[in-house]
Design an enzyme around this catalytic site. Structure first.
Site, PDB file in Angstrom:
ATOM      1  N   SER A 127     -24.546  -5.761  -4.178  1.00 47.22           N
ATOM      2  CA  SER A 127     -24.168  -6.490  -5.386  1.00 47.22           C
ATOM      3  C   SER A 127     -22.672  -6.382  -5.633  1.00 47.22           C
ATOM      4  CB  SER A 127     -24.927  -5.912  -6.587  1.00 47.22           C
ATOM      5  OG  SER A 127     -24.386  -6.360  -7.807  1.00 47.22           O
ATOM      6  N   TYR A 152     -27.317   0.592 -12.250  1.00 46.58           N
ATOM      7  CA  TYR A 152     -27.663  -0.433 -11.264  1.00 46.58           C
ATOM      8  C   TYR A 152     -26.615  -0.465 -10.157  1.00 46.58           C
ATOM      9  CZ  TYR A 152     -28.132  -5.072  -9.190  1.00 46.58           C
ATOM     10  OH  TYR A 152     -28.254  -6.109  -8.294  1.00 46.58           O
TER      11      TYR A 152
END
Length: 335
Positions: A127, A152
């Site tokens: 990501s 995350y």
């Protein structure tokens, strides 16, 4: 090829599976169908895939070690596209266990399956959030990513590190793809475009964080999928130029690679909203709010490494991609 797509009921997973099926691959999909967002949307995605005779699906959680091991023994895929994960920056602040289970334990279980069953190439989702507190733009794979600002992001950074160790120890070809704000038809209901569209059509205001002073490298789903498939077809190899005396984060003497996939066209959030308003034919009521924990003010992908590796760079204009999303949304929800 026989390709495992984890998270195949997800947004990127469904589109990736469709692309592989369309070119003749056999796709075996797994997904735990979590209720993080509307399960009926996931089931509708699976219905689209089920129309292909070369697609098979099993409800399975990658964090469940023993059932997953039994699955590997039965199926033995040639290559793996690993997209299953607990998504969402803000959700990670309130539900950390979901990220430890799926993004760490689950990822380790997938690596073990690849290691023990001769997988020729593992491509997994990282990501843009791994860039964390970095302020130098555009974000490059050559930059360090040691300052994540959300759990995350930290789990995605951890995935890259763990993948490298497996690549080094077991010579497993692995490639990580850092996705930049993916959007498009069949998108996730927790993402801005979906939230904004639903609110605007319901006559409700939209929440705009950091008082609108946000910039994102919005990347259309078809571009993401083309990048994934091209990378899958070119297994990672050691970088002959890697210098352990001066290590480059983007290189390795193991069969390990990591690439950005972004549009390389950072768009101010308010321009994104304007594109949506034009596509809907409705002006949004806007509720300006401060920056949220875990968010960053700007993202911008350097995609030269991806282009050098597979000869591809995303290019879909935001206005075009937003328009396609609105067409899908109106047709799917009949509004």
């Amino acid at each position: 090829m026989k390709v495992l797509v984890t998270g195949c009921a997800g947004f990127i997973g469904m589109h990736t599976a469709q692309a592989l099926l369309s070119r003749g691959d056999e796709v075996v999909g797994i997904d735990n169908l979590s209720d993080y967002y509307d399960v009926s949307l996931k089931q509708a995605r699976l219905e689209r895939l089920a129309a292909h005779p070369r697609f098979r699906f099993e409800t399975l959680d990658i964090a469940d070690r023993q059932p997953l091991r039994a699955w590997w023994e039965r199926e033995r895929p040639d290559r793996v596209v690993h997209l299953a994960a607990q998504a969402g920056v803000r959700y990670s602040i309130t539900h950390p266990d979901a990220y430890f289970d799926s993004n760490l334990t689950g990822f380790g279980n997938v690596l073990e399956g690849c290691r023990h069953h001769g997988v020729g190439h593992l491509v997994y989702a990282s990501s843009s959030s791994v860039y964390g507190g970095n302020a130098q733009l555009p974000f490059s794979e050559h930059h360090g990513v040691d300052h994540p600002i959300s759990l995350y992001a930290a789990t995605k950074k951890a995935n890259e590190l763990i993948a490298h160790s497996y690549s080094h120890l077991y010579r497993l070809p692995v490639t990580g793809l850092r996705f930049f704000t993916v959007y498009g038809p069949w998108g996730r209901p927790d993402m801005a475009l979906f939230l904004f569209t639903r609110a605007i059509l319901a006559g409700k205001p939209i929440d705009i964080f950091n008082n609108g002073q946000m910039v994102r490298d919005f990347t259309y789903i078809d571009d993401i999928v083309q990048g994934v498939v091209r990378v899958l077809d070119k297994p990672a190899t050691p970088d002959p130029a890697f210098d352990p005396a001066h290590p480059d984060p983007a290189a390795s003497n193991a069969p390990y690679r990591v690439f950005n996939i972004g549009n390389h066209q950072p768009t101010p959030l308010m321009d994104y909203v304007s594109a949506l308003e034009r596509a809907l034919g409705v002006e949004a009521r806007k509720n300006f709010m401060p920056m949220q924990p875990g968010d960053v003010p700007a993202t911008f992908a350097d995609v030269e490494a991806l282009n050098d590796w597979v000869g591809f760079r995303p290019s879909t204009p935001v206005a075009e991609g937003v328009g396609r999303f609105v067409e899908w949304y109106r047709a799917f929800y009949k509004v």
